[in-house]
Design a protein around this motif. Structure first.
Motif, PDB file in Angstrom:
ATOM      1  N   LEU A   6      33.587 -32.533  64.306  1.00 16.24           N
ATOM      2  CA  LEU A   6      34.184 -32.552  62.969  1.00 16.24           C
ATOM      3  C   LEU A   6      35.693 -32.760  63.026  1.00 16.24           C
ATOM      4  N   ALA A   7      36.345 -32.128  63.983  1.00 18.21           N
ATOM      5  CA  ALA A   7      37.795 -32.303  64.121  1.00 18.21           C
ATOM      6  C   ALA A   7      38.135 -33.757  64.431  1.00 18.21           C
ATOM      7  N   VAL A  10      37.572 -35.842  61.212  1.00 22.56           N
ATOM      8  CA  VAL A  10      38.638 -35.647  60.215  1.00 22.56           C
ATOM      9  C   VAL A  10      39.898 -36.385  60.649  1.00 22.56           C
ATOM     10  N   GLN A  11      40.260 -36.257  61.933  1.00 31.90           N
ATOM     11  CA  GLN A  11      41.452 -36.934  62.441  1.00 31.90           C
ATOM     12  C   GLN A  11      41.311 -38.453  62.364  1.00 31.90           C
ATOM     13  N   PHE A  15      36.354 -38.792  56.613  1.00 24.43           N
ATOM     14  CA  PHE A  15      36.103 -38.154  55.321  1.00 24.43           C
ATOM     15  C   PHE A  15      37.182 -38.479  54.294  1.00 24.43           C
ATOM     16  N   ALA A  19      41.298 -35.499  53.571  1.00 26.31           N
ATOM     17  CA  ALA A  19      40.282 -34.494  53.903  1.00 26.31           C
ATOM     18  C   ALA A  19      40.905 -33.156  54.267  1.00 26.31           C
ATOM     19  N   SER A  20      41.992 -33.180  55.011  1.00 27.56           N
ATOM     20  CA  SER A  20      42.604 -31.909  55.408  1.00 27.56           C
ATOM     21  C   SER A  20      43.240 -31.195  54.223  1.00 27.56           C
ATOM     22  N   GLY A  23      40.226 -29.752  52.039  1.00 25.42           N
ATOM     23  CA  GLY A  23      39.491 -28.661  52.667  1.00 25.42           C
ATOM     24  C   GLY A  23      40.313 -27.440  52.979  1.00 25.42           C
ATOM     25  N   THR A  40      34.885 -25.112  55.049  1.00 23.98           N
ATOM     26  CA  THR A  40      35.553 -26.350  55.474  1.00 23.98           C
ATOM     27  C   THR A  40      36.881 -26.076  56.166  1.00 23.98           C
ATOM     28  N   THR A  43      36.856 -26.059  59.892  1.00 27.74           N
ATOM     29  CA  THR A  43      36.721 -27.326  60.615  1.00 27.74           C
ATOM     30  C   THR A  43      38.038 -28.087  60.708  1.00 27.74           C
ATOM     31  N   LEU A  44      39.084 -27.583  60.089  1.00 26.27           N
ATOM     32  CA  LEU A  44      40.381 -28.258  60.107  1.00 26.27           C
ATOM     33  C   LEU A  44      41.262 -27.675  61.207  1.00 26.27           C
TER      34      LEU A  44
END
Length: 69
Positions: A6-7, A10-11, A15, A19-20, A23, A40, A43-44
């Motif tokens: 997930l990380a 996102v990076q 998403f 996204a960051s 979330g 969420t 996951t950040l």
């Protein structure tokens, strides 16, 4: 493994670019009904060192919890 995947997603912008921001945990917003932010936000990560520290701590905590249970 899921946390790392997930990380990376996102990076990589999988998403969306914000996204960051979407979330991010915000207590007022969670109290107003956005309960999903509590999940969420886990996951950040702000970078690789943060991710590695969370994975190591989570693994250690999981091992200790397994010993108790």
């Amino acid at each position: 493994v899921v946390l790392v995947a997930l990380a990376i997603a996102v990076q990589a912008g999988a998403f969306g670019a914000e996204a960051s921001v979407r979330g991010r945990i915000d207590a007022d917003v969670v109290r107003d009904g956005a309960w999903w932010r509590a999940v969420t936000a886990l996951t950040l990560h702000s970078g690789v060192p943060h991710l590695v520290a969370n994975v190591l701590f989570g693994g250690l905590f999981g091992l200790l919890l397994a010993e108790v249970a």
